[in-house]
Motif scaffolding. Structure first.
Motif, mmCIF file in Angstrom:
data_model
loop_
_atom_site.group_PDB
_atom_site.id
_atom_site.type_symbol
_atom_site.label_atom_id
_atom_site.label_comp_id
_atom_site.label_asym_id
_atom_site.label_seq_id
_atom_site.Cartn_x
_atom_site.Cartn_y
_atom_site.Cartn_z
ATOM 1 N N LYS A 194 0.971 -1.219 -0.135
ATOM 2 C CA LYS A 194 0.004 0.055 -0.206
ATOM 3 C C LYS A 194 0.952 1.204 0.098
ATOM 4 O O LYS A 194 0.638 2.232 -0.578
ATOM 5 C CB LYS A 194 -0.833 0.169 1.120
ATOM 6 N N ARG A 195 1.838 1.157 0.944
ATOM 7 C CA ARG A 195 2.891 2.252 0.783
ATOM 8 C C ARG A 195 3.616 2.867 -0.366
ATOM 9 O O ARG A 195 3.556 3.506 -0.954
ATOM 10 C CB ARG A 195 3.903 2.132 2.102
ATOM 11 N N MET A 196 3.962 1.446 -1.068
ATOM 12 C CA MET A 196 4.650 1.597 -2.536
ATOM 13 C C MET A 196 3.483 2.292 -3.285
ATOM 14 O O MET A 196 3.890 2.862 -4.301
ATOM 15 C CB MET A 196 5.143 0.394 -2.945
ATOM 16 N N ALA A 197 2.470 1.501 -3.397
ATOM 17 C CA ALA A 197 1.277 2.408 -4.418
ATOM 18 C C ALA A 197 1.118 3.646 -4.163
ATOM 19 O O ALA A 197 1.040 4.460 -5.116
ATOM 20 C CB ALA A 197 0.007 1.404 -4.115
ATOM 21 N N LEU A 198 1.016 4.250 -2.975
ATOM 22 C CA LEU A 198 0.654 5.615 -2.653
ATOM 23 C C LEU A 198 2.017 6.392 -3.241
ATOM 24 O O LEU A 198 1.642 7.461 -3.722
ATOM 25 C CB LEU A 198 0.618 5.678 -1.006
ATOM 26 N N ARG A 199 3.077 5.857 -3.045
ATOM 27 C CA ARG A 199 4.147 6.627 -3.558
ATOM 28 C C ARG A 199 4.328 6.713 -4.983
ATOM 29 O O ARG A 199 4.724 7.866 -5.848
ATOM 30 C CB ARG A 199 5.718 5.904 -3.043
ATOM 31 N N VAL A 200 4.012 5.485 -5.691
ATOM 32 C CA VAL A 200 3.933 5.630 -6.984
ATOM 33 C C VAL A 200 2.902 6.607 -7.552
ATOM 34 O O VAL A 200 3.194 7.313 -8.543
ATOM 35 C CB VAL A 200 3.590 4.290 -7.738
ATOM 36 N N VAL A 201 1.658 6.501 -6.790
ATOM 37 C CA VAL A 201 0.667 7.607 -7.306
ATOM 38 C C VAL A 201 1.178 9.002 -7.207
ATOM 39 O O VAL A 201 0.937 9.905 -7.697
ATOM 40 C CB VAL A 201 -0.678 7.301 -6.518
ATOM 41 N N ALA A 202 1.667 9.438 -5.855
ATOM 42 C CA ALA A 202 2.347 10.607 -5.671
ATOM 43 C C ALA A 202 3.401 11.019 -6.675
ATOM 44 O O ALA A 202 3.329 12.027 -7.118
ATOM 45 C CB ALA A 202 3.154 10.599 -4.203
ATOM 46 N N ALA A 203 4.171 9.999 -7.191
ATOM 47 C CA ALA A 203 5.017 10.418 -8.085
ATOM 48 C C ALA A 203 4.517 10.713 -9.411
ATOM 49 O O ALA A 203 4.957 11.754 -10.263
ATOM 50 C CB ALA A 203 6.118 9.270 -8.041
ATOM 51 N N MET A 204 3.546 9.916 -10.000
ATOM 52 C CA MET A 204 2.727 10.077 -11.022
ATOM 53 C C MET A 204 1.953 11.603 -11.047
ATOM 54 O O MET A 204 2.376 12.217 -11.934
ATOM 55 C CB MET A 204 1.686 9.036 -11.450
ATOM 56 N N VAL A 205 1.335 11.791 -10.052
ATOM 57 C CA VAL A 205 0.722 13.038 -9.819
ATOM 58 C C VAL A 205 1.803 14.355 -9.863
ATOM 59 O O VAL A 205 1.635 15.159 -10.641
ATOM 60 C CB VAL A 205 0.128 13.310 -8.406
ATOM 61 N N ALA A 206 2.911 14.164 -9.225
ATOM 62 C CA ALA A 206 3.919 15.370 -9.373
ATOM 63 C C ALA A 206 4.416 15.295 -10.689
ATOM 64 O O ALA A 206 4.652 16.474 -11.342
ATOM 65 C CB ALA A 206 5.126 14.733 -8.296
ATOM 66 N N VAL A 207 4.877 14.209 -11.566
ATOM 67 C CA VAL A 207 5.145 14.389 -12.660
ATOM 68 C C VAL A 207 4.124 14.921 -13.646
ATOM 69 O O VAL A 207 4.595 15.789 -14.600
ATOM 70 C CB VAL A 207 5.694 12.882 -13.243
ATOM 71 N N GLY A 208 2.863 14.500 -13.403
ATOM 72 C CA GLY A 208 1.920 15.316 -14.245
ATOM 73 C C GLY A 208 1.828 16.756 -13.986
ATOM 74 O O GLY A 208 1.676 17.545 -15.035
ATOM 75 N N ALA A 209 2.005 17.052 -12.900
ATOM 76 C CA ALA A 209 1.815 18.590 -12.412
ATOM 77 C C ALA A 209 2.871 19.211 -13.025
ATOM 78 O O ALA A 209 2.686 20.527 -13.608
ATOM 79 C CB ALA A 209 1.814 18.760 -10.729
ATOM 80 N N VAL A 210 4.207 18.751 -13.016
ATOM 81 C CA VAL A 210 5.354 19.355 -13.702
ATOM 82 C C VAL A 210 5.231 19.588 -15.286
ATOM 83 O O VAL A 210 5.445 20.720 -15.863
ATOM 84 C CB VAL A 210 6.530 18.825 -13.353
ATOM 85 N N ALA A 211 4.775 18.272 -15.762
ATOM 86 C CA ALA A 211 4.417 18.482 -17.264
ATOM 87 C C ALA A 211 3.305 19.488 -17.506
ATOM 88 O O ALA A 211 3.253 20.225 -18.553
ATOM 89 C CB ALA A 211 3.976 17.153 -17.647
ATOM 90 N N TYR A 212 2.499 19.677 -16.927
ATOM 91 C CA TYR A 212 1.236 20.602 -17.129
ATOM 92 C C TYR A 212 1.641 21.903 -16.860
ATOM 93 O O TYR A 212 1.605 22.773 -18.027
ATOM 94 C CB TYR A 212 0.088 20.223 -16.210
ATOM 95 N N HIS A 213 2.488 22.414 -15.963
ATOM 96 C CA HIS A 213 2.975 23.636 -15.803
ATOM 97 C C HIS A 213 4.023 23.895 -16.867
ATOM 98 O O HIS A 213 4.091 25.170 -17.418
ATOM 99 C CB HIS A 213 3.898 23.576 -14.401
ATOM 100 N N THR A 214 5.151 22.911 -17.424
ATOM 101 C CA THR A 214 6.007 23.014 -18.302
ATOM 102 C C THR A 214 5.123 23.577 -19.652
ATOM 103 O O THR A 214 5.570 24.448 -20.454
ATOM 104 C CB THR A 214 6.703 21.954 -18.362
ATOM 105 N N LEU A 215 4.146 22.888 -20.056
ATOM 106 C CA LEU A 215 3.495 22.673 -21.383
ATOM 107 C C LEU A 215 2.547 24.127 -21.390
ATOM 108 O O LEU A 215 2.279 24.751 -22.413
ATOM 109 C CB LEU A 215 2.415 21.433 -21.506
ATOM 110 N N ARG A 216 2.122 24.109 -20.050
ATOM 111 C CA ARG A 216 1.210 25.565 -19.983
ATOM 112 C C ARG A 216 1.795 26.699 -20.040
ATOM 113 O O ARG A 216 1.511 28.006 -20.604
ATOM 114 C CB ARG A 216 0.224 25.409 -18.665
ATOM 115 N N THR A 217 3.087 27.005 -19.616
ATOM 116 C CA THR A 217 3.447 28.120 -19.445
ATOM 117 C C THR A 217 3.970 29.150 -20.636
ATOM 118 O O THR A 217 3.466 30.202 -20.867
ATOM 119 C CB THR A 217 5.041 28.191 -18.469
#
Length: 224
Positions: A194-217
């Motif tokens: 469960k902890r590993m799954a949460l870390r994977v989800v958190a990492a995916m959200v962080a990567v998505g946020a960075v990608a969104y910010h980079t593409l939107r700027t």
């Protein structure tokens, strides 16, 4: 035991533990791992892979890892440096012949050195040779034992009948309580997953946020 017998026993123990048995492990864990798993029903008997998805997953990881691990061990021990694995099996058979000759040299051949009860060498010989004789695989060592070592064969049967009269019952499949969902080990594994799954989800959200910010700027700046 005399000093000579103790010295011989010590040498035989080292031979069995550091060479003879290692050739057997190399044969079954590296050269014939699928056959070994089938012969021992390892997936079902140890990992409960027929009733546990987690057990089946652990078995698949284990069976792949041990083959690779024994490739490295065989290299370190020098087994893979010979022209053929048959050379390794032949050397193991020389070990078995040495034990056969030692046992045959005593008048009472129930135990080594003619003792009335088993010693460390007797127990070690039985433990290692039983893995050649009583696993349903065509070990080269098993073939040699059956064709050339009558004293060792009698020793093995006598030891088994005397000290393990319930051998068949002991070899029956037993439940692996460590794989029960309520066991502490499995509870800890579930929490770790469960902890590993949460870390994977958190990492995916962080990567998505960075990608969104980079593409939107850039588009935001162009609009200004």
């Amino acid at each position: 035991m005399t000093k000579e017998q103790k010295a011989i026993s010590h040498s035989c123990l080292r031979m069995l533990e550091e060479h003879t048995s290692q050739t057997g492990f190399y044969y079954r864990y590296n050269r014939r791992m699928p056959t070994y798993c089938e012969a021992t029903k390892l997936r079902e008997r140890v990992f409960m892979g027929d009733t546990s998805n987690i057990g089946d997953f652990i078995f698949r990881m284990f069976s792949k890892g041990i083959v690779k691990g024994w490739e490295k061990k065989a290299t370190v021990r020098g087994f893979v440096r010979y022209s053929s694995p048959d050379v390794v099996w032949a050397m193991a058979c020389e070990d078995l012949q040495a034990l056969e000759d030692l046992l045959a040299s005593t008048q009472d051949q129930n135990y080594f050195f003619g003792r009335s009860h088993p010693g460390v060498l007797d127990c070690t010989v039985f433990g290692h040779l039983s893995q050649f004789l009583y696993i349903a695989m065509d070990f080269p060592q098993k073939t040699y034992l059956k064709e050339n070592c009558p004293c060792l064969l009698r020793f093995m049967e006598h030891f088994k009948q005397t000290h393990f009269p319930d051998w068949e019952a002991l070899c029956e499949r037993q439940p692996n309580v460590g794989l029960d969902l309520d066991s502490p080990r499995m509870q800890a594994l579930q929490s770790k997953k469960k902890r590993m799954a949460l870390r994977v989800v958190a990492a995916m959200v962080a990567v998505g946020a960075v990608a969104y910010h980079t593409l939107r700027t850039p588009s935001t700046r162009q609009g200004k």
